[in-house]
Design a protein around this motif. Structure first.
Motif, PDB file in Angstrom:
ATOM      1  N   LEU A   2      37.702  36.247  35.739  1.00  0.00           N
ATOM      2  CA  LEU A   2      38.203  37.578  35.400  1.00  0.00           C
ATOM      3  C   LEU A   2      37.347  38.624  36.095  1.00  0.00           C
ATOM      4  O   LEU A   2      36.283  38.994  35.609  1.00  0.00           O
ATOM      5  CB  LEU A   2      38.141  37.791  33.891  1.00  0.00           C
ATOM      6  N   ASP A   3      37.804  39.075  37.233  1.00  0.00           N
ATOM      7  CA  ASP A   3      37.016  40.071  37.953  1.00  0.00           C
ATOM      8  C   ASP A   3      37.160  41.436  37.288  1.00  0.00           C
ATOM      9  O   ASP A   3      37.875  41.595  36.308  1.00  0.00           O
ATOM     10  CB  ASP A   3      37.438  40.118  39.421  1.00  0.00           C
ATOM     11  N   VAL A  42      49.236  44.027  39.719  1.00  0.00           N
ATOM     12  CA  VAL A  42      48.960  44.064  38.284  1.00  0.00           C
ATOM     13  C   VAL A  42      49.655  42.888  37.600  1.00  0.00           C
ATOM     14  O   VAL A  42      49.084  42.258  36.710  1.00  0.00           O
ATOM     15  CB  VAL A  42      49.429  45.403  37.679  1.00  0.00           C
ATOM     16  N   ARG A  43      50.838  42.591  38.054  1.00  0.00           N
ATOM     17  CA  ARG A  43      51.551  41.465  37.448  1.00  0.00           C
ATOM     18  C   ARG A  43      50.752  40.178  37.561  1.00  0.00           C
ATOM     19  O   ARG A  43      50.647  39.401  36.606  1.00  0.00           O
ATOM     20  CB  ARG A  43      52.911  41.301  38.108  1.00  0.00           C
ATOM     21  N   ASN A  44      50.207  39.972  38.753  1.00  0.00           N
ATOM     22  CA  ASN A  44      49.397  38.771  38.930  1.00  0.00           C
ATOM     23  C   ASN A  44      48.211  38.760  37.952  1.00  0.00           C
ATOM     24  O   ASN A  44      47.911  37.747  37.327  1.00  0.00           O
ATOM     25  CB  ASN A  44      48.880  38.685  40.365  1.00  0.00           C
ATOM     26  N   ASP A  45      47.555  39.914  37.857  1.00  0.00           N
ATOM     27  CA  ASP A  45      46.410  40.002  36.945  1.00  0.00           C
ATOM     28  C   ASP A  45      46.843  39.727  35.505  1.00  0.00           C
ATOM     29  O   ASP A  45      46.159  39.029  34.749  1.00  0.00           O
ATOM     30  CB  ASP A  45      45.777  41.392  37.023  1.00  0.00           C
ATOM     31  N   LEU A  49      45.490  37.138  32.782  1.00  0.00           N
ATOM     32  CA  LEU A  49      45.009  37.538  31.454  1.00  0.00           C
ATOM     33  C   LEU A  49      45.760  36.780  30.360  1.00  0.00           C
ATOM     34  O   LEU A  49      45.172  36.393  29.348  1.00  0.00           O
ATOM     35  CB  LEU A  49      45.181  39.045  31.260  1.00  0.00           C
ATOM     36  N   GLU A  50      47.040  36.568  30.603  1.00  0.00           N
ATOM     37  CA  GLU A  50      47.810  35.830  29.617  1.00  0.00           C
ATOM     38  C   GLU A  50      47.338  34.374  29.569  1.00  0.00           C
ATOM     39  O   GLU A  50      47.173  33.800  28.490  1.00  0.00           O
ATOM     40  CB  GLU A  50      49.301  35.886  29.942  1.00  0.00           C
ATOM     41  N   GLU A  51      47.121  33.841  30.742  1.00  0.00           N
ATOM     42  CA  GLU A  51      46.595  32.479  30.864  1.00  0.00           C
ATOM     43  C   GLU A  51      45.331  32.310  30.023  1.00  0.00           C
ATOM     44  O   GLU A  51      45.161  31.321  29.300  1.00  0.00           O
ATOM     45  CB  GLU A  51      46.289  32.204  32.346  1.00  0.00           C
ATOM     46  N   GLU A  52      44.479  33.313  30.073  1.00  0.00           N
ATOM     47  CA  GLU A  52      43.211  33.255  29.344  1.00  0.00           C
ATOM     48  C   GLU A  52      43.369  33.582  27.855  1.00  0.00           C
ATOM     49  O   GLU A  52      42.392  33.546  27.101  1.00  0.00           O
ATOM     50  CB  GLU A  52      42.206  34.242  29.949  1.00  0.00           C
TER      51      GLU A  52
END
Lengths: 340, 340
Positions: A2-3, A42-45, A49-52
DNA sequence: CCTTGGCACTCGAAAGTTCCGAGTGCCAGT
DNA sequence: ACTGGCACTCGGAACTTTCGAGTGCCAAGG
């Protein structure tokens, strides 16, 4: 993993969701907060974030909302407690300064806290654990009834009624009053048991039964008080701002507010006034309050907390402001109590 | 104009609507209550009742619901207050009997009332209007602070802190204590002003400033108390049973509960414990509470009400049971207070 | 390799439509 | 005065349609 930018995105999501109470999508996010990237990025991020497990989608094709873990990360790493404006601080001190006694301090504190956080406020009465006996008063009420009044070092007053079978001599009462005060003055409530043990023997055999019953009542009052932990609650009307889903969000809170035992567990152990406890959603000990967060802290002297105060609100609250308000109120109340 | 059968129909409508919370039509009415007539006849009666303003139709093709006037007629003429079962009475007495002091009596009463009526309960603390001074205690707290404790005839205890510029002699305090008690013992709070006027002059000129400030604080405490009228509230969780339309029904009540001044106006003047005050919907003094009814009564001695207690609930409540419960609780509390 | 514009796809919410039946008022008959 | 019958009303439930915010993925560009 998570950068920094991803964290920025999380922060933006939390802030946006808290402000609007609506799931937030990539487009609106870049519009409102100027992250210097495109919605696609942002979608990729967001996917990461959802993954985490920090955000989630209420349904497939909607924006994201923070999970409890997301709020937790936000509170711990992504936000700073907001300090109050000077005007607000002044308002607090002047509002609290008008209190006439301990009860009034507590009442005012609840009201204040509810008003500035716009949440439900909870204030525990200062505990008697550490307090000591200032004075004991024995008053006759009618021929066969006595009123015991206990005044503690922190200004709290407790009263108990004792019935007794025969009429009582005023002289005996005066004697009793002075002896009780001699024995107990300055004693910690918790130490009083031993001190009181010998008192009945100081009196004539005929009076001992009465004296013993008074001593017992007094001890009960001491231990009751040490254990009981009274609580004041206010701002329940703020529950109406929870949004809909009344049954799931509002009802459990209202029910909890009736049960002081539950509230005590929610507030948790009194911490040092500089430390804020934040319990988010499922982190608190009651399943029914899974959509509810608690922000609490201790108050009392600098070194030692007397009791706890805090607020209860929806998980999607404005944590920085709320935490700032709770902390500030705790500080000012501590100050007032130290002064008096 | 309104013969007996029409009144029977109204009674049936009220009872049905209170039970189901749904508009009631002629057919269901005849089915559930055995009025010995056909739906068509009932329809005619309903038309008459609507004409007179006792019932109304939410929309053209639905059943009828009672209006405030309908409930009023029902309460006044068509129902009898329901008495509690023996088991319930026993539960009340045993629950109240455990109280340790006045505050505890009030707290228990609120809880009890909320539980058996399943509504929001409100209990006003016994007023000090009629009470008199039992005892006054003056205690030093640290070198420059005094604690005044006022004990009234009905067992209520009030406290005030007085600051003073110089150290104070213990002897002076003892003197003051005894003089205050001599002057005030047995006095009505409302009469105390005149009695206290001469007190400062009994002391040496150097001490008069201090004595005067104490007297002032004491008087403030008296008048504060006579005016203040504390209140306890409980059972807010029962608001969740109001049904939907949260914004219109629940929110105003929650807001009112925060404002003790409003609650006092809702409760109204303390009545004799045998008289129940029922205020239905718009009859109460707040527009926002137009869908809310209040059932209240006084409690205290047989002859004279000390204070008021009651409940707040939706207009479509079960009046006979609620009224019975309120009355019973008021009676038992009065009894407890008379005993102590 | 990270970022971006493009694009097909998803699916909940809102708006529109249909259908059903509880309920009504009225009237003629007993 | 009461009742059965009948035409009528209309809100709510259930279903359908439409709309668009939002997504994931991919190929192109710095």
């Amino acid at each position: 993993m998570l950068d920094d930018r991803k964290l920025d995105v999380l922060r933006a999501i939390v802030e946006d969701y808290v402000a609007t109470h609506e799931p937030v999508g990539s487009k609106t996010l870049v519009d409102r907060h100027n992250l210097g990237v495109s919605p696609a990025t942002v979608r990729n991020d967001m996917a990461a974030l959802e993954e985490e497990g920090y955000i989630t989608q209420p349904h497939t094709s909607a924006g994201r909302i923070p999970t409890d873990a997301g709020y937790r990360l936000f509170v711990d790493k992504l936000s700073t407690v907001k300090t109050l404006s000077i005007a607000e601080k002044k308002a607090i001190t002047s509002f609290l300064a008008g209190a006439v006694d301990l009860d009034d301090v507590v009442r005012r504190t609840v009201r204040l806290l509810a008003q500035i956080t716009r949440q439900v406020a909870i204030v525990q009465y200062p505990s008697l654990n550490r307090s000591s006996v200032r004075h004991i008063e024995v008053v006759t009420m009618g021929a066969r009834r006595l009123l015991l009044v206990l005044i503690t070092s922190n200004g709290r007053v407790e009263q108990r009624i004792v019935e007794h079978p025969h009429d009582v001599d005023e002289q005996l009462i005066a004697d009793l009053r002075s002896r009780l005060n001699t024995v107990l003055a300055g004693q910690r409530l918790t130490d009083a048991t031993t001190s009181l043990a010998g008192v009945p023997e100081l009196f004539a055999p005929g009076d001992r039964a009465l004296v013993a019953s008074i001593v017992t009542t007094l001890l009960e009052a001491f231990t009751d008080e040490v254990g009981e932990q009274r609580i004041a609650v206010g701002g329940a009307a703020n529950l109406t701002r929870y949004g809909d889903d009344f049954e799931r969000n509002v009802k459990p809170v209202l029910e909890a507010l009736e049960e002081h035992v539950i509230l005590l567990r929610l507030l948790g152990e009194a911490t040092n006034p500089t430390t804020l406890t934040v319990r988010i959603g499922h982190e608190n000990p009651f399943e029914e309050l899974a959509t509810t967060s608690v922000v609490a802290t201790g108050y009392g002297s600098k070194s030692e907390a007397l009791a706890t105060l805090g607020i209860v609100g929806p998980t999607h609250m404005d944590y920085p402001s709320t935490m700032g308000a709770v902390r500030a109120v705790a500080r000012y109340v501590s100050q007032i109590l130290a002064d008096s």
